[in-house]
Enzyme design. Structure first.
Site, short mmCIF file in Angstrom:
data_model
loop_
_atom_site.label_atom_id
_atom_site.label_comp_id
_atom_site.label_asym_id
_atom_site.label_seq_id
_atom_site.Cartn_x
_atom_site.Cartn_y
_atom_site.Cartn_z
N LYS A 154 -21.02 -8.01 -9.31
CA LYS A 154 -20.83 -7.23 -8.09
C LYS A 154 -21.78 -6.03 -8.02
CE LYS A 154 -19.23 -5.65 -4.39
NZ LYS A 154 -17.96 -5.52 -3.75
N ALA A 214 -36.44 -1.91 7.83
CA ALA A 214 -36.73 -0.50 7.53
C ALA A 214 -36.07 0.38 8.57
CB ALA A 214 -38.24 -0.29 7.53
N GLY A 215 -35.74 1.58 8.19
CA GLY A 215 -35.13 2.51 9.13
C GLY A 215 -34.47 3.64 8.35
N CYS A 251 -19.82 1.35 0.06
CA CYS A 251 -20.12 0.53 -1.12
C CYS A 251 -21.47 0.82 -1.75
CB CYS A 251 -20.02 -0.95 -0.76
SG CYS A 251 -18.34 -1.43 -0.37
N ASP A 266 0.86 -1.19 0.00
CA ASP A 266 0.00 0.00 0.00
C ASP A 266 0.90 1.24 0.00
OD1 ASP A 266 -3.25 0.34 0.97
OD2 ASP A 266 -1.97 2.13 0.98
N LYS A 285 -22.24 4.45 -3.40
CA LYS A 285 -21.41 4.83 -4.55
C LYS A 285 -21.50 3.79 -5.66
CE LYS A 285 -17.28 2.35 -3.97
NZ LYS A 285 -16.72 1.43 -4.90
C1 UDX Z 1 -22.16 -4.26 1.20
C2 UDX Z 1 -22.59 -5.63 0.66
O1 UDX Z 1 -23.48 -6.25 1.58
C3 UDX Z 1 -21.37 -6.51 0.41
O2 UDX Z 1 -21.75 -7.74 -0.16
C4 UDX Z 1 -20.43 -5.77 -0.53
O3 UDX Z 1 -19.25 -6.53 -0.74
C5 UDX Z 1 -20.07 -4.41 0.03
O4 UDX Z 1 -21.25 -3.66 0.30
P1 UDX Z 1 -21.42 -3.34 3.60
O5 UDX Z 1 -21.23 -2.00 2.95
O6 UDX Z 1 -20.39 -3.83 4.54
O7 UDX Z 1 -21.57 -4.47 2.47
O8 UDX Z 1 -22.80 -3.24 4.39
P2 UDX Z 1 -24.21 -3.99 4.44
O9 UDX Z 1 -24.24 -4.95 5.54
O10 UDX Z 1 -24.61 -4.45 3.09
O11 UDX Z 1 -25.12 -2.75 4.86
C6 UDX Z 1 -25.21 -1.59 4.04
C7 UDX Z 1 -26.11 -0.55 4.65
O12 UDX Z 1 -27.46 -0.97 4.56
C8 UDX Z 1 -25.87 -0.24 6.12
O13 UDX Z 1 -25.92 1.17 6.29
C9 UDX Z 1 -27.02 -0.91 6.83
O14 UDX Z 1 -27.36 -0.26 8.03
C10 UDX Z 1 -28.13 -0.79 5.80
N1 UDX Z 1 -29.18 -1.82 5.91
C11 UDX Z 1 -28.88 -3.14 5.76
C12 UDX Z 1 -30.51 -1.43 6.14
O15 UDX Z 1 -30.81 -0.24 6.26
N2 UDX Z 1 -31.47 -2.39 6.22
C13 UDX Z 1 -31.20 -3.71 6.07
O16 UDX Z 1 -32.13 -4.52 6.14
C14 UDX Z 1 -29.86 -4.10 5.85
#
Ligand code: UDX
Length: 439
Positions: A208, A256-257, A264, A30, A267
């Protein structure tokens, strides 16, 4: 095998340590010197359950090195590209400068027979372009696209026990060579029968972005239902439970929320829309604009709800915000819905105190204008309203009776539908949540 991993963020650092766990010799590279120094010290540069243990264990084998020197990648047979692809400033498209730079410097050390394996999330078409450069500059070197689906908070588990492997491979005989090399890298995972999809570059890249778009759509779908529940008096949590019993729908990602944030989902859906536009297929993804809109509206609604419970004005009201990370078990505050709401409340005149079990340091650095507290009790001292915006276990398990003694007004806003409405209302709190009747 000898493996190099370029880019040691969430993805790369966990990948590097996990590859040693699978039996390989790994060098993680890195450009960020402090990050490399931290990793060498067997310390995690970010909060990720289980990672520090994995790192320490594998550093002790002597088969895991970290460096800022790209020449140390020489001699590795497989080079994983794990650098970030953030959103471009002022645009929806992904910024590929780190991918370009990593490939460029990798070309200096690449040997015929080596495999470059891209893991970063990139716009469809990137792999084909990079493969051409690699083939021109180092004839005999190959490129594959091997997307990663790890979730923060479960990064170690997701890397060592992925639910599928996806290989985007070059055409003809080169594809077989690349597949064999990736199979050797992932031997224990392949041998246990993990589903594997071998395909072309474009499909692998799209797997992806399509997966993340689907997840984002699922969350925005239930949040759109929450808006309707607010208009009709229905209850979104019960609605999600009831539709979730249908296994074609499933209950996962129907919470919900406050909606999605992080480095990820937001963007990636925007970059996907931008790329579709470039390809003349923008109509196919216009629904993602609505997914994004629904998601952002939840943050505004949360602020409105806070104003409502504070008797119609936020001016001078003391508001405690529990949670700053974009989700629990992470210190990542990139596009954090919680911090977005906290900042809006402050701009509207509230006296906001934010707390988080892991993300305080990052929050203080990125949002110095907000006020922070070490504990939920400290943040909520004499508060007029308490907002639970990231569903950390600590907050889900708060005792509403004891906690009631700390605040000025027993008003709680459950931004993640994660608290027990019954327990909080029985303890005398006014309970409000997105998509649910006032309790
Ligand atoms: C995500 C994908 O899940 C993963 O497969 C990919 O490789 C990268 O992006 P991540 O960003 O770590 O992973 O978070 P994730 O667990 O998917 O949650 C994303 C957002 O959604 C969070 O802010 C979470 O609070 C929100 N969320 C998730 C909800 O609001 N409701 C849900 O039911 C689930």
């Amino acid at each position: 095998m000898r493996i190099s991993v370029i880019g040691c963020g969430y993805l790369g650092a966990v990948h590097a340590a996990s590859m040693v766990e699978l039996g390989h010799d790994v060098v993680g590279i890195d450009v960020d010197e402090p990050k490399i120094a931290t990793l060498r010290d067997a310390r995690a540069p970010f909060y990720e359950p289980g990672f520090e243990e994995l790192l320490g264990r594998n550093l002790r084998t002597g088969r895991l090195q970290f460096t800022t020197d790209m020449s140390e990648a020489a001699g590795a047979q497989v080079h994983f590209v794990c650098v970030g692809t953030p959103q471009k400033r002022g645009e929806y498209a992904a910024d590929l400068r780190y991918v370009e730079a990593a490939t460029e410097s990798l070309l200096q050390v690449l040997q015929p027979g080596d495999l470059v394996a891209g893991k970063s999330t990139v716009p469809v078409g990137t792999a084909a372009r990079l493969a051409e450069t690699v083939g021109e500059k180092v004839p005999g070197a190959l490129l594959a696209w091997n997307p990663e689906f790890l979730r923060e908070g479960f990064a170690v588990q997701d890397t060592l026990h992925p639910d599928r492997l996806v290989y985007g491979l070059p055409a003809d005989g080169d594809g077989e060579v690349a597949e064999r090399m990736l199979d050797e890298v992932y031997a224990p995972i392949v041998e246990r029968g993990t589903p594997k999809v071998t395909t072309d570059y474009a499909t692998a890249e799209m797997v992806k972005t399509a997966a993340n778009s689907f997840l984002a759509t699922k969350i925005s779908f239930i949040n759109a239902m929450a808006e309707l529940c607010e208009a009709t008096g229905a209850d979104v949590k019960q609605l999600a439970d009831a539709i979730g019993y249908d296994d074609r729908i499933g209950r996962k990602f129907l919470n919900a929320g406050l909606g999605f944030g992080g480095g990820c989902l937001p963007k990636d859906i925007r970059a996907f829309m931008a790329r579709a536009g470039e390809l003349g297929a923008d109509q196919a993804l216009t629904f993602l604009r609505e997914v994004d809109n629904i998601n952002m509206r939840r943050r505004i609604r949360m602020v409105e709800l806070a104003r409502e419970v504070c008797d119609g004005s936020l001016l001078g009201k003391r508001v405690a915000v529990l949670g700053a990370a974009f989700k629990p078990d992470s210190d990542d505050i990139r596009d954090s819905p919680a911090l977005n709401v906290a900042a809006q409340l402050q701009l509207q005149g509230a006296v906001v105190r934010v707390t988080d079990p892991a993300a305080l340091q990052n929050s203080r650095r990125q949002w110095p204008q907000l006020d922070y507290a070490e504990t939920a009790e400290e943040a909520a001292e004499r508060a007029d309203a308490v907002l639970v915006l990231t569903e950390w276990k600590q907050y889900r398990e708060l005792d509403p009776v004891a906690f009631g003694g700390v605040v000025a007004q027993k008003r709680v806003l459950d931004g993640r539908n994660a608290l027990s409405r019954t327990a909080w209302t029985e303890a005398g709190w006014t309970y409000r949540a997105l998509g649910r009747r006032a309790g």
